[in-house]
Each structure stands twice: as structure tokens, then as C-alpha cells.
Design a protein around this motif. Sequence first.
Motif, PDB file in Angstrom:
ATOM      1  N   CYS A 178      47.525 -57.723  63.981  1.00 42.81           N
ATOM      2  CA  CYS A 178      47.845 -57.554  65.477  1.00 42.81           C
ATOM      3  C   CYS A 178      48.949 -58.674  65.640  1.00 42.81           C
ATOM      4  O   CYS A 178      49.969 -58.429  66.595  1.00 42.81           O
ATOM      5  CB  CYS A 178      46.696 -57.896  66.109  1.00 42.81           C
ATOM      6  SG  CYS A 178      47.014 -58.029  68.023  1.00 42.81           S
ATOM      7  N   CYS A 179      49.088 -59.871  64.977  1.00 46.20           N
ATOM      8  CA  CYS A 179      49.974 -60.992  65.385  1.00 46.20           C
ATOM      9  C   CYS A 179      50.535 -61.414  64.221  1.00 46.20           C
ATOM     10  O   CYS A 179      49.576 -61.882  63.128  1.00 46.20           O
ATOM     11  CB  CYS A 179      49.273 -61.940  66.290  1.00 46.20           C
ATOM     12  SG  CYS A 179      50.329 -63.265  66.780  1.00 46.20           S
ATOM     13  N   TRP A 202      43.426 -59.536  62.522  1.00 50.04           N
ATOM     14  CA  TRP A 202      44.115 -60.074  63.681  1.00 50.04           C
ATOM     15  C   TRP A 202      45.339 -60.834  63.297  1.00 50.04           C
ATOM     16  O   TRP A 202      46.105 -60.689  63.921  1.00 50.04           O
ATOM     17  CB  TRP A 202      43.302 -61.278  64.127  1.00 50.04           C
ATOM     18  CG  TRP A 202      43.917 -62.299  64.900  1.00 50.04           C
ATOM     19  CD1 TRP A 202      43.812 -63.698  64.493  1.00 50.04           C
ATOM     20  CD2 TRP A 202      44.499 -61.974  66.358  1.00 50.04           C
ATOM     21  NE1 TRP A 202      44.536 -64.350  65.661  1.00 50.04           N
ATOM     22  CE2 TRP A 202      44.821 -63.584  66.497  1.00 50.04           C
ATOM     23  CE3 TRP A 202      44.843 -61.132  66.964  1.00 50.04           C
ATOM     24  CZ2 TRP A 202      45.552 -63.866  67.716  1.00 50.04           C
ATOM     25  CZ3 TRP A 202      45.436 -61.243  68.144  1.00 50.04           C
ATOM     26  CH2 TRP A 202      45.877 -62.751  68.355  1.00 50.04           C
ATOM     27  N   ARG A 252      44.118 -54.599  70.597  1.00 48.22           N
ATOM     28  CA  ARG A 252      43.494 -55.646  69.654  1.00 48.22           C
ATOM     29  C   ARG A 252      42.339 -55.070  69.077  1.00 48.22           C
ATOM     30  O   ARG A 252      41.657 -55.218  68.006  1.00 48.22           O
ATOM     31  CB  ARG A 252      43.349 -56.822  70.287  1.00 48.22           C
ATOM     32  CG  ARG A 252      44.571 -57.608  70.559  1.00 48.22           C
ATOM     33  CD  ARG A 252      44.423 -59.040  70.882  1.00 48.22           C
ATOM     34  NE  ARG A 252      44.059 -59.145  72.354  1.00 48.22           N
ATOM     35  CZ  ARG A 252      44.708 -59.036  73.611  1.00 48.22           C
ATOM     36  NH1 ARG A 252      46.046 -58.754  73.378  1.00 48.22           N
ATOM     37  NH2 ARG A 252      44.335 -59.193  74.494  1.00 48.22           N
ATOM     38  N   CYS A 286      50.075 -57.097  69.278  1.00 49.80           N
ATOM     39  CA  CYS A 286      49.971 -55.677  69.390  1.00 49.80           C
ATOM     40  C   CYS A 286      49.432 -55.096  70.403  1.00 49.80           C
ATOM     41  O   CYS A 286      48.936 -55.599  71.273  1.00 49.80           O
ATOM     42  CB  CYS A 286      48.782 -55.298  68.199  1.00 49.80           C
ATOM     43  SG  CYS A 286      47.162 -55.880  68.321  1.00 49.80           S
ATOM     44  N   HIS A 324      42.785 -52.823  65.777  1.00 48.76           N
ATOM     45  CA  HIS A 324      43.142 -53.351  64.459  1.00 48.76           C
ATOM     46  C   HIS A 324      42.165 -53.848  63.656  1.00 48.76           C
ATOM     47  O   HIS A 324      41.259 -54.655  64.393  1.00 48.76           O
ATOM     48  CB  HIS A 324      44.451 -54.522  64.914  1.00 48.76           C
ATOM     49  CG  HIS A 324      45.559 -53.925  65.207  1.00 48.76           C
ATOM     50  ND1 HIS A 324      46.814 -54.274  64.466  1.00 48.76           N
ATOM     51  CD2 HIS A 324      45.898 -53.327  66.070  1.00 48.76           C
ATOM     52  CE1 HIS A 324      47.626 -53.714  64.853  1.00 48.76           C
ATOM     53  NE2 HIS A 324      47.433 -53.085  66.001  1.00 48.76           N
ATOM     54  N   THR A 350      40.103 -59.072  63.271  1.00 49.45           N
ATOM     55  CA  THR A 350      40.011 -59.145  64.648  1.00 49.45           C
ATOM     56  C   THR A 350      38.541 -59.563  65.090  1.00 49.45           C
ATOM     57  O   THR A 350      37.604 -59.279  64.307  1.00 49.45           O
ATOM     58  CB  THR A 350      40.381 -57.782  65.376  1.00 49.45           C
ATOM     59  OG1 THR A 350      39.618 -56.798  64.871  1.00 49.45           O
ATOM     60  CG2 THR A 350      41.671 -57.433  65.134  1.00 49.45           C
TER      61      THR A 350
END
Length: 359
Positions: A295-296, A323, A317, A314, A320, A329
Motif C-alpha cells: 500500500c505504501c 502494507w 488499505r 494506496c 491490500h 496490512t
Amino acid sequence: MAETVVFTLLLAFCLVGLSLQTVQAKINAMFVFGDSTVDVGNNNYLNNTKAKANFPHYGVDFPSSTATGRFSNGFNTADQLAQQLGFPMSPPAFLSLQTRQSLTSQMFKGINFASGGSGILSHTGPLLAGEVIPMSMQVRHFAMVRCNMDKSKGSYGASDFLSRSLFFISSGSNDMFEYSLNGEGDDTAFLVNLTSSYKNHLKALYHLGARKFGIVSVPPLGCCPSQRVRNPTGECYEVLNDISRTSYAAIGAMLKELQMDLPEMKYAFGNAYKIVSYVLQDPQPLHFKELKVACCGGGPYNGSYACNQTLPLCANRTEHLFWDWFHPTQAASEMAAETLFTANKNFVTPINFQQLTEL
Ligand SMILES: *[C@@H]1O[C@H](CO)[C@@H](O)[C@H](O)[C@H]1NC(C)=O
Ligand SMILES: *[C@@H]1O[C@H](CO)[C@@H](O)[C@H](O)[C@H]1NC(C)=O
Ligand SMILES: *[C@@H]1O[C@H](CO)[C@@H](O)[C@H](O)[C@H]1NC(C)=O
Ligand SMILES: *[C@@H]1O[C@H](CO)[C@@H](O)[C@H](O)[C@H]1NC(C)=O
């Protein structure tokens, strides 16, 4: 097969409310050991580590969007398991208990000793993270706590208390990442070392009073965004998946053996390899839509850089699995904790975490 997971999850929702009180009466505290999958802020107190998460976007979904040092957008697996057990709060970081008074007032409520970047082997950490608190040191920290417990309740009282506590351990990933980055070698010799080191830590904890061990294996590490980057095809890095899978069997055999030596030891061993593999095969029932890209982060699959505030987030979250380049995540760790707590022998053996608490 994924239907089993879904069914288990549904079942979890029904059971949790009913069983909360029984569970609370049986487990009086949780003590947590391991790596970034369960660190709740110990590394915030280390000056020379790269393994930190006490800045945004870490914690974006934590209450008040606080970056606490958890390597997640929100709660991690230790938090989620504490919730499953019925505790209002996840036990705090050992290093946050800076005064004797704060330590003594917390020690009978549970403490988290985990450190991001650390491993089972004492030499794991420097290559990827720099300064970490290896498992051997985490056990020594717990020995200090035990000593204070003896002073407060006497040795018998402390032992009795700890026999009804849960010792939750999530470690091994960083040992394998570093082994792999060092160019690998003799996998069997590596796993023999890893397993025998793990065994020594568990023995030490047992001799300090631990009786109920909730242990989780490593997931398919080659499927982390950071490892997909190593594969020209962008698929999972199978070399590391092989080691992850083999370590499950090796550690499982060690636990069985250890239980024969330590008469009062009880354990539940979660198969994170299998849990994550099922999600990868059939993500829809659990609402995951993005299994590869973190996501990041930055680079391919957001697998080349750690997350920080300047990098984009993203859109959704909860869809996903990952994370950041190494970590799940909140949604993924919640699914894992629920599975550990209630699943059948396909995912956690010889009993699940809930059964462990009820023994
Ligand atoms: C880290 O740095 C702070 C501030 O310089 C210092 O007070 C603290 O003792 C250091 N911690 C360690 C573990 O060295
Ligand atoms: C296993 O441990 C021994 C003794 O500590 C060490 O010499 C050896 O290099 C280790 N092997 C691997 C593959 O890590
Ligand atoms: C955020 O990460 C990127 C990629 O590693 C890096 O270039 C940038 O300097 C980082 N920004 C901050 C504020 O740390
Ligand atoms: C995010 O994804 C989940 C699962 O697909 C969905 O239920 C939710 O509505 C989405 N949230 C937003 C804000 O789009």
C-alpha cells in the motif's frame, strides 16, 4: 480450501462474544516476543536502528492516526491476538516502562519484548536493520521481569501466575532474509542452527515460568513485495519460500520433541505459510484484491523502499495484503490472528490458540 478459512472466520465472530469471560478467567496476561510483526514500539527506544515505524504513514489507521512504532497501518498481530483474548489493550513495549514503578505496575498485566529487525539467531539484525534486540536479549529482559515478580509475589506466586499466561512468539523472518541476502548456502545447516537456537530460547522461557506457548511460523517470505523485486518475473521469490516452508516442518518437529522434555509445556503452532498461501490462491472471500503491491512504498510493487510520509498511499488499505515492503496490512494481520485463535489443525497444531487458553 479457502472456504475453510472463511467458515472459521465466521465461526470466530460467533464464538468470541460467548467465550470472552471464560477466556479472561483462564489467561491472565500475555507476554510477546519476536520481530516487527509484533513490535509495538520497543525499537522507538533504539538509537541506531533502521527498523523504525514511528512516523507517518505508519499508524494512519491506528486510533488518532498515531505512528506508534508498529510496522502497520493500524493494529498488528499482537494487538489483534490480545483483542481475541479479550484484553482491552495490547501489552505495552518493555522499553516504554522506563521506571521501576511503571514496570512493577505493568508486569502482572503483560509486556511486549519484540523488536523489529530481530531474529531467533543473535547475529541477525545488523545486516538489514542495524541495532535490534535479539531474542536472547528479549528473554533476558523477561528474566528481569520475573525477578521483580518474585520480589512482589514470591517465587511460587510468580510461577503460578505465569503458568496461566500466554507466551506469544513471532520470529524467524529476519533470520531468513539475512541468510538469503548473504547468498544462502547450506539450508539444512542453517535450519539446524535456527531450530536449535529457537529451542534454547523456549527452554529458557520455560525455566523462567512460561507454560503456554502460542507460536507462529513465518509466512511465504518470498511473496513479500521486497522479495518479488528480486525475481525478474515479479512472481514470488521461490528460494525464500522453500526455506520458509521447510522451517515450518523443522520447528514443528522441534516443538514436539521439546514437549517431551518439558512435562508442563503446552503449545499451539500456527502455520502462517499455509494461512497466507490460501489467501494468495483465493483472496476474494476475504476481500483482498491486491496481493502483490504494498500500500505504501516505492519502486516495483512498492517493494524497493520503506513507507514514509512523502510516498503516496494506496486508495483502499483493506484491499491490500501488504502494507509496506515487508509487512501485512492491519486487515491481513486481523485475518491471521482470528485464524490462529479459532482454526482447525490445517492451520494451527496440535490445538488452536483458543484451546490453548482453555487448558
Ligand atoms: C539514545 O539517545 C538518547 C538521546 O541522545 C539517550 O538519552 C539514550 O540514552 C540513548 N539510548 C540508548 C539505548 O543508547
Ligand atoms: C551454524 O552454527 C555454527 C556454530 O555457531 C556456525 O559455525 C555455522 O556457520 C552455522 N551455519 C550456518 C549455515 O548458519
Ligand atoms: C521517503 O522515501 C523515499 C524513498 O526511499 C526517499 O527518497 C525520501 O527521502 C523519503 N522521505 C523522507 C521524508 O524520509
Ligand atoms: C475498500 O474495500 C473494501 C473491500 O473490497 C470495501 O468493502 C470498501 O467499501 C472499500 N472502501 C472504500 C472507501 O472504497
